[in-house]
Design a protein around this motif. Structure first.
Motif, short mmCIF file in Angstrom:
data_model
loop_
_atom_site.label_atom_id
_atom_site.label_comp_id
_atom_site.label_asym_id
_atom_site.label_seq_id
_atom_site.Cartn_x
_atom_site.Cartn_y
_atom_site.Cartn_z
N PHE A 79 1.00 -0.98 0.05
CA PHE A 79 0.01 -0.12 -0.01
C PHE A 79 0.81 1.26 0.10
CE2 PHE A 79 -1.85 3.32 2.15
CZ PHE A 79 -3.32 3.35 1.77
N ILE A 80 1.68 1.28 0.91
CA ILE A 80 2.69 2.48 1.08
C ILE A 80 3.75 2.39 -0.31
CG2 ILE A 80 4.88 3.27 2.37
CD1 ILE A 80 3.45 2.03 5.08
N LEU A 81 4.18 1.27 -0.74
CA LEU A 81 5.08 1.42 -2.01
C LEU A 81 4.31 2.09 -3.09
CD1 LEU A 81 7.60 0.83 -3.57
CD2 LEU A 81 6.66 -1.62 -3.91
N THR A 82 2.83 1.50 -3.13
CA THR A 82 2.08 2.07 -4.37
C THR A 82 1.84 3.56 -4.22
OG1 THR A 82 1.21 -0.12 -4.53
CG2 THR A 82 -0.04 1.84 -5.90
N LEU A 83 1.60 4.05 -2.86
CA LEU A 83 1.40 5.57 -2.71
C LEU A 83 2.42 6.42 -3.16
CD1 LEU A 83 -0.54 5.68 0.83
CD2 LEU A 83 -1.35 6.19 -1.71
N LYS A 98 -2.43 6.41 -16.45
CA LYS A 98 -0.96 6.07 -16.73
C LYS A 98 -0.17 5.91 -15.39
CE LYS A 98 -0.47 7.68 -21.37
NZ LYS A 98 -0.17 8.43 -22.28
N ALA A 99 -0.22 6.81 -14.34
CA ALA A 99 0.60 6.74 -13.10
C ALA A 99 -0.06 5.58 -12.44
CB ALA A 99 0.26 8.10 -12.33
N SER A 100 -1.27 5.43 -12.46
CA SER A 100 -1.81 3.99 -11.61
C SER A 100 -1.20 2.86 -12.09
CB SER A 100 -3.31 4.30 -11.96
OG SER A 100 -4.02 5.42 -11.16
N VAL A 101 -1.29 2.65 -13.36
CA VAL A 101 -0.75 1.53 -14.06
C VAL A 101 0.66 1.30 -13.76
CG1 VAL A 101 -0.29 0.43 -16.38
CG2 VAL A 101 -2.68 1.65 -16.08
N MET A 104 1.16 0.39 -10.18
CA MET A 104 0.78 -0.95 -9.98
C MET A 104 1.75 -2.05 -10.57
SD MET A 104 -2.28 -1.75 -8.28
CE MET A 104 -2.45 -3.46 -8.80
N LEU A 105 2.30 -1.58 -11.66
CA LEU A 105 3.44 -2.60 -12.24
C LEU A 105 4.65 -2.39 -11.33
CD1 LEU A 105 3.47 -1.76 -15.99
CD2 LEU A 105 3.02 -3.78 -14.77
N ILE A 106 4.93 -1.52 -10.62
CA ILE A 106 6.09 -1.58 -9.73
C ILE A 106 5.62 -2.29 -8.61
CG2 ILE A 106 7.40 0.08 -8.29
CD1 ILE A 106 7.17 2.27 -10.39
N ALA A 107 4.61 -2.08 -7.82
CA ALA A 107 4.32 -2.83 -6.84
C ALA A 107 4.26 -4.47 -7.02
CB ALA A 107 2.96 -2.26 -6.33
N TRP A 146 -6.90 7.80 -6.82
CA TRP A 146 -8.07 8.27 -7.69
C TRP A 146 -8.87 9.06 -7.04
CZ3 TRP A 146 -9.71 6.77 -12.68
CH2 TRP A 146 -8.81 6.04 -13.57
N LEU A 147 -9.24 8.63 -5.86
CA LEU A 147 -10.35 9.44 -4.99
C LEU A 147 -9.81 10.77 -4.75
CD1 LEU A 147 -12.01 6.89 -2.71
CD2 LEU A 147 -13.13 8.02 -5.01
N SER A 148 -8.46 10.84 -4.18
CA SER A 148 -7.74 12.13 -3.90
C SER A 148 -7.67 12.96 -5.19
CB SER A 148 -6.32 11.79 -3.46
OG SER A 148 -5.53 12.98 -2.99
N VAL A 149 -6.96 12.62 -6.41
CA VAL A 149 -7.07 13.40 -7.39
C VAL A 149 -8.26 13.83 -7.87
CG1 VAL A 149 -6.58 13.10 -10.02
CG2 VAL A 149 -4.88 12.17 -8.40
#
Length: 159
Positions: A79-83, A98-101, A104-107, A146-149
């Motif tokens: 969770f922290i790594l993805t944030l 794109k940032a989300s994808v 998620m790939l990094i995590a 997403w909710l924050s953005v």
């Protein structure tokens, strides 16, 4: 101003790398040592929260408290790594999709590499369930991003 943005970018990526190192560092612990350390931590937390009696009355919870704690830590780490990754990627002016994808790939790649690495550590093994728990933590982080953005966009348009 450019220098401040560059420093922020480097700090953001340093945080991502540091989190990956922390995750892999936990995986580097011998299996017995890892279990022993987490048992001490979970028992200390239970004691600090004064939940000793409550947990002792629930046999299933008592027997599985360390397992549940370890899985919660898996979820939390990713969770922290993805944030952190989402934040770092936004410096490249990527849209939230794109940032989300990429976050998620990094995590998910980190989770897979971590589990494969654990095969080489004495007393450890790799589990697909851990990758799924890690990915769940990452997905919840993305939903929050997403909710924050969206909230930030809504606040700017209503102002």
């Amino acid at each position: 101003m450019k220098r401040a943005k560059a420093v922020s970018l480097y700090v953001a990526w340093a945080a991502v790398i540091a989190m990956i190192i922390i995750i892999l560092g936990f995986s580097n612990q011998n299996g017995g040592d890892s279990v022993s350390i987490s048992e001490k931590i979970v028992d200390k937390i239970i004691s600090l929260l004064k939940l000793d009696d409550t947990i002792a009355r629930n046999e299933v919870l008592m027997e599985n408290r360390n397992y549940l704690f370890r899985k919660a830590m898996h979820f939390s780490e990713y969770f922290i790594l993805t944030l952190l990754a989402f934040n770092a990627l936004r410096f490249f002016k990527l849209n939230k999709t794109k940032a989300s994808v990429f976050a998620m790939l990094i995590a998910c790649l980190t989770a897979i590499i971590d589990e494969l690495y654990q095969r080489t550590v004495p007393g450890r093994n790799s589990q697909i369930m851990d990758v799924l728990i890690d990915s769940s933590g990452a997905l919840v982080a993305i939903l929050i991003c997403w909710l924050s953005v969206r909230r930030n966009i809504d606040n700017r348009t209503s102002a």
